[in-house]
Design an enzyme around this catalytic site. Structure first.
Site, PDB file in Angstrom:
ATOM      1  N   GLN A 107       0.830  -1.197   0.000  1.00 32.13           N
ATOM      2  CA  GLN A 107       0.000   0.000   0.000  1.00 32.13           C
ATOM      3  C   GLN A 107       0.867   1.250   0.000  1.00 32.13           C
ATOM      4  O   GLN A 107       0.355   2.352  -0.109  1.00 32.13           O
ATOM      5  CB  GLN A 107      -0.872   0.044   1.268  1.00 32.13           C
ATOM      6  N   PHE A 157      -6.155  -4.271   3.361  1.00 30.65           N
ATOM      7  CA  PHE A 157      -6.882  -3.972   4.607  1.00 30.65           C
ATOM      8  C   PHE A 157      -5.998  -3.355   5.686  1.00 30.65           C
ATOM      9  O   PHE A 157      -6.318  -3.446   6.876  1.00 30.65           O
ATOM     10  CB  PHE A 157      -7.568  -5.234   5.146  1.00 30.65           C
ATOM     11  N   GLU A 182       0.244  -1.783   4.685  1.00 31.82           N
ATOM     12  CA  GLU A 182       0.577  -0.366   4.835  1.00 31.82           C
ATOM     13  C   GLU A 182       2.020  -0.249   5.322  1.00 31.82           C
ATOM     14  O   GLU A 182       2.780   0.556   4.822  1.00 31.82           O
ATOM     15  CB  GLU A 182      -0.391   0.316   5.819  1.00 31.82           C
ATOM     16  N   ARG A 213      -5.415   7.166  16.891  1.00 30.14           N
ATOM     17  CA  ARG A 213      -6.747   7.112  16.290  1.00 30.14           C
ATOM     18  C   ARG A 213      -7.770   6.510  17.269  1.00 30.14           C
ATOM     19  O   ARG A 213      -8.945   6.860  17.239  1.00 30.14           O
ATOM     20  CB  ARG A 213      -6.750   6.367  14.946  1.00 30.14           C
ATOM     21  N   ARG A 219      -7.931  -1.860   8.729  1.00 33.19           N
ATOM     22  CA  ARG A 219      -9.178  -1.125   8.461  1.00 33.19           C
ATOM     23  C   ARG A 219      -9.811  -0.554   9.737  1.00 33.19           C
ATOM     24  O   ARG A 219     -10.306  -1.301  10.575  1.00 33.19           O
ATOM     25  CB  ARG A 219     -10.150  -2.067   7.759  1.00 33.19           C
ATOM     26  N   PHE A 264      -8.005   1.259  11.905  1.00 30.91           N
ATOM     27  CA  PHE A 264      -6.757   1.783  12.454  1.00 30.91           C
ATOM     28  C   PHE A 264      -6.892   2.215  13.920  1.00 30.91           C
ATOM     29  O   PHE A 264      -6.571   3.333  14.284  1.00 30.91           O
ATOM     30  CB  PHE A 264      -6.333   2.978  11.587  1.00 30.91           C
ATOM     31  N   THR A 318      -4.265  10.941  10.624  1.00 32.85           N
ATOM     32  CA  THR A 318      -4.108  11.762  11.830  1.00 32.85           C
ATOM     33  C   THR A 318      -2.735  12.425  11.854  1.00 32.85           C
ATOM     34  O   THR A 318      -2.548  13.447  12.502  1.00 32.85           O
ATOM     35  CB  THR A 318      -4.311  10.914  13.101  1.00 32.85           C
ATOM     36  N   ALA A 347      -6.110   5.028   5.370  1.00 27.88           N
ATOM     37  CA  ALA A 347      -6.933   6.016   6.065  1.00 27.88           C
ATOM     38  C   ALA A 347      -8.142   6.449   5.229  1.00 27.88           C
ATOM     39  O   ALA A 347      -8.628   7.565   5.370  1.00 27.88           O
ATOM     40  CB  ALA A 347      -6.086   7.226   6.482  1.00 27.88           C
ATOM     41  N   GLU A 385     -13.003   2.736   5.330  1.00 30.39           N
ATOM     42  CA  GLU A 385     -13.013   2.190   6.678  1.00 30.39           C
ATOM     43  C   GLU A 385     -14.329   2.294   7.438  1.00 30.39           C
ATOM     44  O   GLU A 385     -14.693   1.358   8.159  1.00 30.39           O
ATOM     45  CB  GLU A 385     -11.897   2.854   7.495  1.00 30.39           C
TER      46      GLU A 385
END
Ligand code: LUZ
Ligand code: MOS
Length: 769
Positions: A191, A222, A226, A304, A336, A338, A434, A503, A707
């Site tokens: 990702q 998902f 990342e 988060r 997903r 986070f 964030t 995100a 998400e």
């Protein structure tokens, strides 16, 4: 969507890393993991493995030319273990061989001796030991201590939520192709192309311009790719550079499950106080995040959780503290939502329990405290264009909540062992990374002389349809046929410094950049068209369905004739653009700011039926009203919503990640780890997108979708709890997920079984008389 990526995906025709044609001289890589969760490496001898048939090289940390470090937020994770191993599944050595079978066979020839150290698996224990990856964070609003006394009820509780395996269909993998002068091209299932590029450059000790990362598409991610695609890409690149040969490293399913981190399990303690009028006055919560053995993205995920600790409610006095606890589990990672789902799960537990204490339904309490326009979040931002109450009311009327309530109550009063449960679940999810810096996207657009378009952006296609949304943006700006647009692979050569596609922002950030680039080209096209049409004001020129209009009147120019004219006038038919979300910021010292471009809102109505003799249950219905703004591609958004809902249900019901006491993953195959299949999908699954809404901050006023829908699954958990409560009304139900049929049965009968058999269970339940 014929010919699009989605079309290929859904027909099973899309190619992934493991499907690429194998280059001449390809070497296959296999990884030796630690089988011990914590220990000191006493001996690592690769001599025998090096002599195995077909083996070209066996590499360890000592063979890394650059820095043996893959940490993104904190430098605490070596690519290959050095003096210690910190989790079972940690890569220790890499074999490169002429075939996959030879590479895997040679692993047995590596002699690794580890002296075991005690493994810490529990986050509370880790905190007691001072094993925090980053200092704790606290979000405060108002003053909780000042109001407990004014509350009619104050209840406390403990909540546990479980881990979750990403189970993307395509496992982690990379193909590395060595180039000239120490450069390398890596095709990675990631990702985060730039993240992979940066880590490879560091591992190899070369400049980032020597590393190209190219991503065609992923078979799902998902969040699991990342931050955790980097290790496999870096190992392949290391092998390619050391052996001067192409290297492929694709994990088998079981390896993927055993080597890669998952959703963070959390334990949390809460205290909630409600006034006589049913308004929540105060909420205090401590989150213990089980980060695993390395930081990975845990500190951002923790953040988060704090941003979403009050869910979809307004609470005037909040104190939320979160601990990022280092244990000897696999480094847990993005999944997903986070950390948001973990935070929201806890406030729903608090509301559920407070409602019982007040003798009202959870829905009544939820509705009274629902976020409204201009309400303040604990992080200081005000809710704007807040559609939480509209979605809530729309669910109640569209799906006839009162009738469902009456029907469920009737059912429960006429059935002894079968009980139904009903729950409403409001979702509010902040859209933007964030970490403010990540909120940027870029695009590179070329118009070729035949009128076809090539669009490259920073967004990675992973089956979520982002390429189709980008295509839609380009086609809309120019008002041309969709078949003219091709969205390219994501390459660090064409688009630099990409943020991970994560995100839920992939289409927003890169779609906006695409829009800006296309508009820049469109202005030039209009200029040329005006000249061709002998019109002074290019503002009067317009393209509609490939036809050129001037002053509203059709001209004899169309797209096919215009583009060659533009080229022959030596006008630039390419554009590069960058987009950064305006206005967002966050002050970590104060823990206040406006971190999100906007919020996504919606509500789900969930209904379940529980067999209280067997512990089995069915999800009868999940019916949602979701505020999406005007959708860019409704079919894509519907698919994302449905998939997210089922994945959320899986997290809280069936999917159970278990480790042995020594910290080894027990649920490491698909026979022991169950994900929802078609039979576990709600019998009725309805998603209605709220009409007549606008989101000025989204691309073409749309809203992100990736998400938020996952969190509707939380409603299914509380519907199950409501059904259990109907069976044993006096009980103080423990809130622990996943509510597998086994756990459900133990919740109902654990104490009785304990009495009968001297059975030890974790449950504190009593059985109804
Ligand atoms: N990744 C990240 C994310 O780095 N920051 C975020 O805020 C985020 N949110 C959701 C998913 N991935
Ligand atoms: Mo993510 S959890 O990669 O948006």
């Amino acid at each position: 969507m014929k010919g699009s990526d989605l079309d290929l995906h859904s027909r099973g025709q899309a190619g992934f890393v493991d499907d690429l044609p194998e280059p001449e001289g390809l070497l296959h890589a296999a990884v030796l993991p630690s089988s011990v969760a914590h220990g000191t490496v006493k001996r690592l001898d690769t001599t025998k493995a090096k002599r195995c048939r077909g083996v070209r090289a066996v590499l360890t940390a000592a063979d890394i030319p650059g820095i043996n470090q893959i940490g993104t937020l904190v430098d605490d994770e070596p690519l290959l273990a050095e003096q210690t191993v910190d989790f079972a599944g940690q890569p220790v050595a890499l074999v490169l061989a002429e075939s996959e079978a030879a590479a895997r066979a040679a692993l047995a020839g590596i002699e690794l001796e580890v002296e075991e150290l005690p493994a810490v698996l529990d986050p509370r224990r880790a905190r007691e030991l001072g094993e925090l990856i980053v200092p704790p964070r606290t979000f405060c609003l108002g003053e909780v201590e000042a109001v407990w006394e004014q509350c009619q009820v104050v209840v406390e509780g403990t909540v546990e939520s479980g881990s979750q395996e990403h189970l993307y269909l395509e496992t982690q993998g990379s193909l590395a192709l060595p180039g000239e002068r120490g450069s390398v091209k890596v095709i990675s299932s990631t990702q985060s192309p730039t993240g992979v590029q940066r880590v490879i450059a560091r591992i190899l000790g070369v400049a980032m311009h020597r590393v190209e990362v190219d991503v065609t598409r992923l078979g799902g991610a998902f969040g699991g790719k990342e931050d955790q695609a980097t290790a496999w890409a870096a190992l392949a690149a290391l092998g390619a550079v050391r052996c001067r040969a192409p290297v492929k490293l694709v994990l088998h399913r079981q390896e993927d499950m055993v080597y890669t981190g998952k959703r963070h399990p959390y334990c949390s303690d809460y205290r909630i106080g409600v006034g006589a009028d049913g308004k929540v006055l105060a909420y205090q919560v401590e989150f213990y995040q089980n980060a695993g053995a390395a930081a990975d993205l845990s500190p951002a995920i923790l953040e988060r959780t704090l941003f979403h600790c009050t869910g979809s409610y307004f609470v005037p006095n909040v104190k939320a503290t979160a601990y990022c606890c280092r244990t000897n589990l696999l480094p847990n990672t993005a999944f997903r939502g986070f950390g948001g789902p973990q935070g929201m799960f806890v406030i729903e537990a608090a509301v559920f329990k407070a409602a019982a204490a007040l003798g009202v339904s959870p829905a009544e309490l939820q509705e009274k405290n629902l976020l409204r326009e201009a309400d303040t979040f604990p992080y200081g931002m005000a809710a704007t264009r807040c559609s939480a109450p509209i979605c809530w009311q729309e669910v109640k009327s569209r799906y006839d909540y009162e009738e469902a309530r009456a029907r469920v109550d009737r059912f429960n009063s006429t059935h002894r062992l079968l009980k139904k449960g009903l729950a409403l679940m409001p979702v509010c999810f902040g859209i933007s990374f964030t970490n403010t810096v990540l909120n940027q996207g870029a695009a590179l657009v070329h118009v070729y002389t035949d009128g076809s378009l090539s669009v490259s952006t920073g967004a990675v296609e992973m089956g979520q349809g982002v390429k189709y949304k980008i295509l839609e943006v380009a086609a809309r700006v120019f008002s041309i046929d969709r078949s003219r647009v091709k969205v390219e692979s994501t390459s660090t050569l064409r688009v630099a410094n990409t943020s991970p596609t994560a995100a839920s922002t992939g289409a927003d950030l890169n779609g906006k950049a695409t829009e800006i680039a296309c508009k820049a080209i469109l202005e030039r096209l209009k200029q040329v068209a005006a000249e061709e049409l002998k019109q002074k004001d290019p503002g009067k020129v317009e393209i509609r369905d490939e036809q050129l209009y001037c002053d509203g009147k059709q001209t004899n120019l169309n797209w096919d004739r215009l583009i060659p004219r533009v080229y022959s006038r030596r006008v630039n038919l390419s554009a590069q653009a960058h987009y950064a979300t305006p206005g967002i910021y966050f002050d970590k010292a104060e823990e206040k700011g406006e971190p999100f471009a906007y919020h996504a809102y919606g509500t789900a109505l969930c209904e379940v039926t529980v067999d209280c003799l067997r512990g089995t249950y069915e999800v009868d219905a999940v019916k949602v009203v979701h505020d999406l703004g005007p959708s860019l591609v409704p079919q894509v958004d519907l698919g994302q919503a449905e998939g997210g809902i089922v994945q959320g249900i899986g997290w809280l019901t069936l999917e159970e990640v278990l480790y042995s006491e020594e910290g080894r993953l027990l649920t490491n195959t698909l026979s022991t780890y169950k994900v929802p299949d078609i039979y576990h999908t709600p019998k009725e699954l309805e998603v209605h997108f709220l009409e007549n809404t606008e989101n000025p901050l989204g691309v073409f006023h749309s809203k992100a979708i990736g998400e938020p829908p996952l969190m509707y699954g939380i409603g299914v958990y509380y519907a199950l709890l409501a059904a259990i409560q109907a069976f044993c009304p006096q009980a103080d139900l423990p809130v622990a997920a996943p509510m597998t049929p086994e756990r459900l049965l133990m919740t109902l009968y654990g104490d009785r079984l304990a009495e009968l058999k001297g059975f030890k269970t974790g449950s504190r339940r009593t059985v109804p008389q």
